[in-house]
Design an enzyme around this catalytic site. Sequence first.
Site, PDB file in Angstrom:
ATOM      1  N   GLU A  95      34.555  37.445   2.277  1.00 43.98           N
ATOM      2  CA  GLU A  95      34.423  36.625   1.082  1.00 43.98           C
ATOM      3  C   GLU A  95      33.037  36.818   0.486  1.00 43.98           C
ATOM      4  O   GLU A  95      32.052  36.962   1.218  1.00 43.98           O
ATOM      5  CB  GLU A  95      34.650  35.147   1.434  1.00 43.98           C
ATOM      6  CG  GLU A  95      34.838  34.235   0.241  1.00 43.98           C
ATOM      7  CD  GLU A  95      35.377  32.868   0.647  1.00 43.98           C
ATOM      8  OE1 GLU A  95      36.529  32.797   1.131  1.00 43.98           O
ATOM      9  OE2 GLU A  95      34.628  31.880   0.510  1.00 43.98           O
ATOM     10  N   ASP A 131      30.745  34.854  -2.403  1.00 40.03           N
ATOM     11  CA  ASP A 131      30.784  33.569  -3.111  1.00 40.03           C
ATOM     12  C   ASP A 131      29.637  33.340  -4.083  1.00 40.03           C
ATOM     13  O   ASP A 131      28.474  33.537  -3.735  1.00 40.03           O
ATOM     14  CB  ASP A 131      30.699  32.403  -2.115  1.00 40.03           C
ATOM     15  CG  ASP A 131      31.872  32.330  -1.177  1.00 40.03           C
ATOM     16  OD1 ASP A 131      32.892  32.968  -1.452  1.00 40.03           O
ATOM     17  OD2 ASP A 131      31.763  31.625  -0.156  1.00 40.03           O
ATOM     18  N   GLU A 174      28.687  29.710  -5.839  1.00 40.92           N
ATOM     19  CA  GLU A 174      29.024  28.296  -5.917  1.00 40.92           C
ATOM     20  C   GLU A 174      27.955  27.582  -6.730  1.00 40.92           C
ATOM     21  O   GLU A 174      26.771  27.639  -6.393  1.00 40.92           O
ATOM     22  CB  GLU A 174      29.133  27.673  -4.527  1.00 40.92           C
ATOM     23  CG  GLU A 174      30.334  28.176  -3.746  1.00 40.92           C
ATOM     24  CD  GLU A 174      30.401  27.593  -2.346  1.00 40.92           C
ATOM     25  OE1 GLU A 174      31.484  27.149  -1.943  1.00 40.92           O
ATOM     26  OE2 GLU A 174      29.365  27.587  -1.658  1.00 40.92           O
TER      27      GLU A 174
END
Length: 303
Positions: free
Chosen positions: A115, A117, A119
């Site tokens: 993953e 990311d 955020e």
Amino acid sequence: MTQINHKNKVMDKLKSIFLCGIFLLYSLQTSLASVVSTGNFNNDFFVTWSPSHVNTSADGRSRSLKLDQEAGSAFASNDMFLFGQIDMPIKLVPGHSAGTVLAFYLTSDQPNRDEIDFEFLGNVSGQPYILQTNVYADGFDNREERIYLWFDPTKDFHTYSILWNLHQIVFMVDFVPIRTYRNHADKGVAYPRWQPMGIRISLWDGSSWATRGGKDKVDWSKGPFNASFSNYTIDACVWKGNARFCRADSSSNWWNKEEFTSLSWKQRRWFKWVRKYHLIYDYCQDNKRFNNNLPKECYLSKY
């Protein structure tokens, strides 16, 4: 003898035709594996959570997500990808956004998932947004970094990009590199390189942790909370079940070229500027968290 020579010539021609056919088939599969999209949300994505909270323009060029007390919202790409670059212009939730989390990320959706990311952690009015990045490799994460953005991300669209290839992952804001994660697999560091990943975007309630460690919760009286997206680009290798097409050195797989194996000199200057003036947390500097045993990649080159 003449008949034998004739047969040899025929066989040579057939071999040439056969080899050309293989080459053309390989070239076709390689070119079909790559996609360049200029941004129709209806064509490239599907809604995964709360369709009533997802609003898309008639031409498919822009989309917004809403969070209220009833639900958050999310959408995901139709395709999975193995390497490439995704550029997503985003306008974040304005005003009092404490407790809200907008996530833009790639994920393989496997138990040992990879993953990558972005955020965006909301804040109380007047306080800056925090951008957190993270990398999962073979199911393990704990690689968070945080920066303050050098602009107000709620006033206009800004482009957040992920470049991912066999050599490095580069997180970019308006094409300024803010973070890298290099492929040091040869030194025993896990790196996302085998699992295809899809694009995911979601807006949700992160009151338990997002703002000041959960001290500032979502204030529903300030809602609903909306984030907007527009004019994205996907330039990546669509997963067709065979990694070699995405690893191939071809004109369509431009991210595999030598110039993208590391940051350019100009990018390195921007990268150092971000790290010097805007970095507020780096797991590689958190000796307490790791009991003075930092992850191996913390001692290796970033570009």
